[in-house]
Design an enzyme around this catalytic site. Structure first.
Site, mmCIF file in Angstrom:
data_model
loop_
_atom_site.group_PDB
_atom_site.id
_atom_site.type_symbol
_atom_site.label_atom_id
_atom_site.label_comp_id
_atom_site.label_asym_id
_atom_site.label_seq_id
_atom_site.Cartn_x
_atom_site.Cartn_y
_atom_site.Cartn_z
ATOM 1 N N GLY A 17 -20.043 2.065 -2.239
ATOM 2 C CA GLY A 17 -20.559 0.761 -2.625
ATOM 3 C C GLY A 17 -20.050 -0.347 -1.741
ATOM 4 N N CYS A 105 -5.098 10.872 -1.230
ATOM 5 C CA CYS A 105 -6.480 10.866 -1.709
ATOM 6 C C CYS A 105 -7.424 11.396 -0.635
ATOM 7 C CB CYS A 105 -6.886 9.457 -2.121
ATOM 8 S SG CYS A 105 -8.594 9.312 -2.676
ATOM 9 N N CYS A 201 -6.657 1.673 -5.901
ATOM 10 C CA CYS A 201 -7.741 1.486 -6.867
ATOM 11 C C CYS A 201 -7.259 1.516 -8.297
ATOM 12 C CB CYS A 201 -8.823 2.549 -6.655
ATOM 13 S SG CYS A 201 -10.147 2.486 -7.886
#
Length: 382
Positions: A17, A105, A201
């Site tokens: 996004g 990650c 995040c």
């Protein structure tokens, strides 16, 4: 590097996004590639008070996919993220270290779980919006710094291997960020001026201390000078990192200059936070370090005596160093110039000019020059 000769292979683009992954999808689509997108949800929002807007990001990714004319798949990797990233993040903080979950990650989610799911869709290749490049040589695949030196993200991708590099495209790696935003605007993407994501995040914009205290019980202890003088009390070593100057709560200490205080050392065994007023205090300066859990992109560690450049944090210019020892999962580096605040738990990433060779997790360095406990035991603790 953008490859050619794969026109019949399905590529799945990791679409977050954001503007970088959106333009990556656009560039791949313009090449005529069979293409699909995948949006990853890595954190359950009900545990974050809505501070990580996954649904808004998914809607942005969907709008871009619709405009390009590709299918966007959604996957929830929250369980994998918790088990393989967040639990290790907590374990590192419990051990008094300062981890980098972005690197973990990439290794565990974006280039393992995501790659597996893309292959389940029939994809031969994946693409991401990282600012890096890939080059094929007679000796294998190389990971190169992105053309935009201010956005280069190779530091976060040093754990990638040959198989991952062979099947991954990084379409924006050749472009400056300004051009990426221009391409997004020209394509009519609403995300063309979207703010870059910063921080972790699952923490987002919330108070770090408050978040961490939900998972690890704080353990207060002394704040001391290297000479052993007690200045106050910290609320938990996990809240502090080497070189830190904010949030110590000891301003205006009687008998000391009105100058900033910096974290110099964390004594885990005694639960003591050592601080000093020199930005470049000797305890913060290191000429060498050792690292474990090493990974070498080529599959082969550099030989002892090899001159390299290294970074001990993301926002740092590469520093000249020499490999003193590498192999068996270990690395020892000697720097030409002392390095400030070399922090256990962070990654040291090693380069040969623009080629990322690999790196490891910092275990220790040669600072402080004398044991803090010796200073405490021999100092005035009144």
């Amino acid at each position: 590097m953008t490859r050619t000769g794969h026109s019949s292979e399905l590529t799945v683009v990791a679409m977050s996004g954001g503007v970088d992954s959106s333009v990556s999808a656009l560039l791949m689509h313009e090449q005529g590639r069979p293409l699909a997108g995948m949006f990853m949800k890595n954190w359950e929002e009900d545990d974050r008070d809505g501070t990580c807007p996954a649904e808004a990001d998914a809607a942005d990714a969907q709008a871009v996919a619709d405009r390009i004319g590709i299918t966007l798949h959604r996957r929830n990797f929250a369980a994998e993220y918790w088990d393989n990233v967040f639990e290790e993040f907590l374990d590192e903080y419990r051990a008094g270290r300062t981890p980098n979950p972005d690197i973990l990650c990439n290794r565990e989610i974006k280039f393992r779980t995501f790659l597996d799911h893309a292959r389940d869709l029939g994809a031969e290749r994946i693409a991401t919006g990282h600012y890096v490049r890939v080059r094929s040589t007679d000796d294998g695949w190389q990971l190169l710094r992105g053309r935009d030196s201010g956005k280069d993200q190779s530091y976060f991708l040093y754990t990638l291997g040959q198989d991952q590099l062979a099947c991954t495209d990084f379409p924006v790696g050749e472009l400056p960020k300004s051009s990426v935003r221009d391409r997004a605007a020209a394509a009519g993407f609403g995300v063309h001026d979207k703010k870059d994501s910063t921080g972790i995040c699952f923490i987002g914009e919330r108070d770090f201390r408050g978040f961490l205290a939900r998972y690890i019980e704080p353990c207060p202890g002394d704040i001391r000078t290297p000479e052993g003088q007690v200045l106050g009390e910290h609320q938990g070593l996990m809240f502090h990192t080497l070189g830190q100057r904010q949030g110590l709560g000891i301003g205006g200490v009687r008998g000391f200059p009105d100058a900033p205080w910096y974290v110099l050392h964390k004594d885990i065994d005694e639960n003591v936070l050592f601080v000093g007023q020199q930005h470049d205090h000797p305890w913060l300066m290191s000429r060498q370090l050792t690292a474990g859990q090493t990974h070498w992109i080529s599959g082969q560690a550099p030989a002892a005596g090899t001159p390299v450049q290294a970074q001990v944090r993301y926002r740092q210019n590469a520093q000249a160093a020499t490999v003193a020892e590498a192999g068996n999962g270990r690395l020892r580096l000697v720097f030409e110039q002392p390095q400030r605040a070399v922090t256990p738990g962070q990654s040291v990433v090693v380069y040969s000019d623009e080629v990322c060779l690999g790196g490891g997790i910092i275990d220790a360095c040669d600072a402080p020059p004398a044991g803090p406990l010796a200073a405490v035991n021999g100092g005035d603790t009144a």
